[in-house]
Design a protein around this motif. Structure first.
Motif, PDB file in Angstrom:
ATOM      1  N   GLY A   1       0.801  -1.213   0.000  1.00 53.02           N
ATOM      2  CA  GLY A   1       0.000   0.000   0.000  1.00 53.02           C
ATOM      3  C   GLY A   1       0.837   1.267   0.000  1.00 53.02           C
ATOM      4  N   LYS A   2       0.163   2.352  -0.343  1.00 51.42           N
ATOM      5  CA  LYS A   2       0.848   3.635  -0.543  1.00 51.42           C
ATOM      6  C   LYS A   2       1.532   4.140   0.716  1.00 51.42           C
ATOM      7  N   GLU A   3       0.806   4.015   1.802  1.00 52.18           N
ATOM      8  CA  GLU A   3       1.334   4.565   3.046  1.00 52.18           C
ATOM      9  C   GLU A   3       2.665   3.912   3.430  1.00 52.18           C
ATOM     10  N   GLU A   4       2.671   2.589   3.345  1.00 55.66           N
ATOM     11  CA  GLU A   4       3.889   1.854   3.712  1.00 55.66           C
ATOM     12  C   GLU A   4       5.023   2.162   2.737  1.00 55.66           C
ATOM     13  N   ALA A   5       4.685   2.306   1.478  1.00 55.83           N
ATOM     14  CA  ALA A   5       5.716   2.601   0.478  1.00 55.83           C
ATOM     15  C   ALA A   5       6.362   3.938   0.782  1.00 55.83           C
ATOM     16  N   GLU A   6       5.533   4.897   1.152  1.00 59.93           N
ATOM     17  CA  GLU A   6       6.087   6.223   1.438  1.00 59.93           C
ATOM     18  C   GLU A   6       6.916   6.210   2.709  1.00 59.93           C
ATOM     19  N   LYS A   7       6.445   5.463   3.675  1.00 57.13           N
ATOM     20  CA  LYS A   7       7.216   5.351   4.920  1.00 57.13           C
ATOM     21  C   LYS A   7       8.580   4.723   4.659  1.00 57.13           C
ATOM     22  N   ALA A   8       8.566   3.689   3.845  1.00 52.88           N
ATOM     23  CA  ALA A   8       9.822   3.000   3.545  1.00 52.88           C
ATOM     24  C   ALA A   8      10.779   3.928   2.817  1.00 52.88           C
ATOM     25  N   LEU A   9      10.233   4.681   1.891  1.00 53.35           N
ATOM     26  CA  LEU A   9      11.067   5.620   1.143  1.00 53.35           C
ATOM     27  C   LEU A   9      11.667   6.645   2.088  1.00 53.35           C
ATOM     28  N   LYS A  10      10.838   7.199   2.976  1.00 51.77           N
ATOM     29  CA  LYS A  10      11.319   8.196   3.930  1.00 51.77           C
ATOM     30  C   LYS A  10      12.408   7.616   4.822  1.00 51.77           C
ATOM     31  N   ALA A  11      12.146   6.410   5.273  1.00 47.74           N
ATOM     32  CA  ALA A  11      13.114   5.768   6.162  1.00 47.74           C
ATOM     33  C   ALA A  11      14.436   5.582   5.440  1.00 47.74           C
ATOM     34  N   ALA A  12      14.362   5.198   4.186  1.00 44.38           N
ATOM     35  CA  ALA A  12      15.578   4.971   3.422  1.00 44.38           C
ATOM     36  C   ALA A  12      16.341   6.274   3.251  1.00 44.38           C
ATOM     37  N   VAL A  13      15.583   7.355   3.007  1.00 42.30           N
ATOM     38  CA  VAL A  13      16.219   8.657   2.862  1.00 42.30           C
ATOM     39  C   VAL A  13      16.939   9.029   4.151  1.00 42.30           C
ATOM     40  N   ALA A  14      16.270   8.785   5.263  1.00 41.08           N
ATOM     41  CA  ALA A  14      16.872   9.114   6.546  1.00 41.08           C
ATOM     42  C   ALA A  14      18.143   8.313   6.781  1.00 41.08           C
ATOM     43  N   MET A  15      18.154   7.079   6.329  1.00 37.93           N
ATOM     44  CA  MET A  15      19.293   6.204   6.578  1.00 37.93           C
ATOM     45  C   MET A  15      20.432   6.421   5.597  1.00 37.93           C
ATOM     46  N   PHE A  16      20.079   6.611   4.346  1.00 35.09           N
ATOM     47  CA  PHE A  16      21.113   6.598   3.317  1.00 35.09           C
ATOM     48  C   PHE A  16      21.338   7.937   2.638  1.00 35.09           C
ATOM     49  N   GLY A  17      20.608   8.965   3.073  1.00 35.78           N
ATOM     50  CA  GLY A  17      20.814  10.270   2.464  1.00 35.78           C
ATOM     51  C   GLY A  17      19.737  10.593   1.449  1.00 35.78           C
ATOM     52  N   SER A  18      19.695  11.859   1.073  1.00 41.19           N
ATOM     53  CA  SER A  18      18.587  12.334   0.254  1.00 41.19           C
ATOM     54  C   SER A  18      18.623  11.753  -1.155  1.00 41.19           C
ATOM     55  N   VAL A  19      17.448  11.696  -1.748  1.00 45.72           N
ATOM     56  CA  VAL A  19      17.365  11.257  -3.132  1.00 45.72           C
ATOM     57  C   VAL A  19      16.617  12.318  -3.921  1.00 45.72           C
TER      58      VAL A  19
END
Length: 428
Positions: free
Chosen positions: A305-323
């Motif tokens: 679902g959309k919500e989880e996808a966005e959360k995952a993306l945000k989390a990845a940004v926080a961990m690995f830097g901006s995209v």
RNA sequence: GGUGGGGUUCCCGAGUGGUCAAAGGGAUCAGACUGUAAAUCUGACGGCUCAGCCUUCGGAGGUUCAAAUCCUCCCCCCACCA
């Protein structure tokens, strides 16, 4: 454009029976097609994703997909592609697993108003009587031909051999197909390439018993560019169940895919436009990473679902830097465009701990084992010795270090094992 | 049922009395290099209160100062024969 063309273009098709007739059939009918799923586990994993996506494509193109849960055959175990005898399941586990599978399929396929069906072959298989079965069904099968089937051949040559129960699997699967053709007008069966023999057996049986023409489509076995069967990580199989495999890890699984796989996976595992996907082919080197991010986002979107996808993306940004996802890249994706920079890492796996018990009391080693980042204390010890353990970005230098106040970041401690495994501890 | 061959740490597979927590390979993990990729190189790879200790080699006993290795019984697998 027919579904078959769509599937072919996206790389789903390994082999098809009666291509010509199948095209015609699909063009003139609202077809019903089925794929069998094993209830050996309570969750499907990415290995089944090709099948699921294929069913979804069928539905999107106006046909009716059927998911057949092998509640009956699960009591036996399919030898295809297996090197050893499978465990026999109890009715209870099968029921549980069935429920889990249904839940997951619902994310991909619309089961409302009979637009798709989920059936269980236990319904008819468990009622079979031996003598009538032999007489009516068994007589249509030639053992000579069966033992030539690839799925049996490998088992015949292996040391473990092939049991009689498993040998009968083909008959049962053929019988399934026949029942579905009669009761649900289902004339198409799809499955992995290892299912070819079983599918063809079903087509034959249908022709012999009812005189109707049925069809089969098989999918290639999806391996990664490094040649491994898809879907294994350090955490084991990549499950579709968010309880077993978090959406964040699911997202990470896709981001971490091999360069050489990106285009192929985009075609198979997203619904993005082919023309857009083809543009990705021209991307090189690090530029490909954005395409991977979209792949991961879309795959997570579909499965969780959309919500989880966005959360995952945000989390990845926080961990690995901006995209920074460019406007034009894979325009069909709903991924947020423009620069995404670190905000909160709410979706990183986290756990609660009491501050009194942690600060100046808990050895760092325990922190890593208790959060599950390390399997044992020895494992944690090794990690630290090899310089792979981090607390809030600072490398842990000594084995007997305690968790001190200085390692706090507000009320949180962010720990990391290696480059990719993160965990957040929230103190209370 | 008979005969022969086997069961070793996640997998494959060496090891036939001490030098064995057990060769080698694969998988995996960490480090370096990178792009959260691949390849490569380095290291790790049973557990722990970690320069020491504890538990492993199908199971249960036994011989021995000492066993994965020898003996007895049992369980399981495979091949060939019936």
């Amino acid at each position: 454009m027919s579904v078959l063309t769509v599937l072919k273009e996206r790389g789903f098709v390994d082999a098809v029976t009666h291509t010509q007739e199948l095209e015609e059939y699909l063009a003139n009918n609202k077809a019903t097609c089925y794929i069998g799923f094993d209830p050996t586990a309570s969750s499907l994993h990415v290995g089944s994703l090709v099948c699921i996506m294929a069913l979804a494509h069928m539905q999107r193109n106006g046909h009716r997909p059927v998911g057949l849960v092998g509640g009956g055959t699960g009591l036996i175990g399919d030898p295809s592609g297996k090197t050893e005898l499978r465990k026999v399941l109890t009715q209870e586990t099968i029921d549980e697993n069935k429920a889990g599978i249904r839940k997951q399929l619902e994310r991909f396929i619309d089961f409302s108003n009979g637009k798709a069906l989920l059936l269980d072959n236990a319904k008819w298989l468990t009622k079979l009587e031996y003598i009538p079965f032999l007489r009516d069904i068994g007589r249509h099968f030639s053992v000579n031909r069966m033992i030539k089937a690839e799925s049996y051949k490998s088992r015949m040559d292996s040391e473990d051999g092939l049991t009689f129960i498993e040998f009968n699997y083909m008959l049962l699967q053929a019988y399934d197909f026949m029942v579905l053709s009669k009761e649900h007008d289902c004339l198409i069966q799809m499955g992995g390439s290892d299912q070819w023999g079983n599918i063809v057996a079903g087509i034959d049986l249908i022709r012999r018993t009812t005189g109707r023409q049925a069809f089969g489509i098989t999918f290639p076995l999806i391996t990664t560019a490094s040649g491994i069967k898809m879907g294994k990580t350090h955490k084991g199989a990549v499950w579709l169940d968010p309880e077993r495999f978090s959406p964040y890890d699911y997202y990470q699984f896709w981001v971490n895919c091999d360069d050489a796989d990106v285009v192929r996976f985009l075609k198979l595992f997203t619904f993005l436009d082919l023309s857009q996907i083809n543009e990705v082919e021209f991307l090189e080197g690090a530029g490909l990473n954005n395409a991977k991010i979209i792949l991961a986002y879309e795959a997570t979107l579909i499965a969780h679902g959309k919500e989880e996808a966005e959360k995952a993306l945000k989390a990845a940004v926080a961990m690995f830097g901006s995209v920074d996802i460019p406007e034009g890249l894979l325009a069909g994706s709903s991924i947020p465009r423009g620069t995404q920079s670190a905000s909160d890492a709410e979706s990183v796996p986290s756990s609660l701990m009491s501050a009194d018990q942690v600060i100046d009391r808990l050895p760092v080693i325990d922190l890593f084992t208790e959060t599950g980042l390390c399997r044992s204390k020895s494992d944690a010890r090794r990690l630290i010795q090899q310089g792979g353990a981090y607390i809030n970005g600072n490398r842990v230098e000594s084995l007997d270090q305690m968790v001190g106040k200085e390692s706090l970041d507000g009320a949180e401690i962010l720990i990391r094992a290696g480059k990719k495994k993160h965990h957040k501890i929230i103190l209370e």
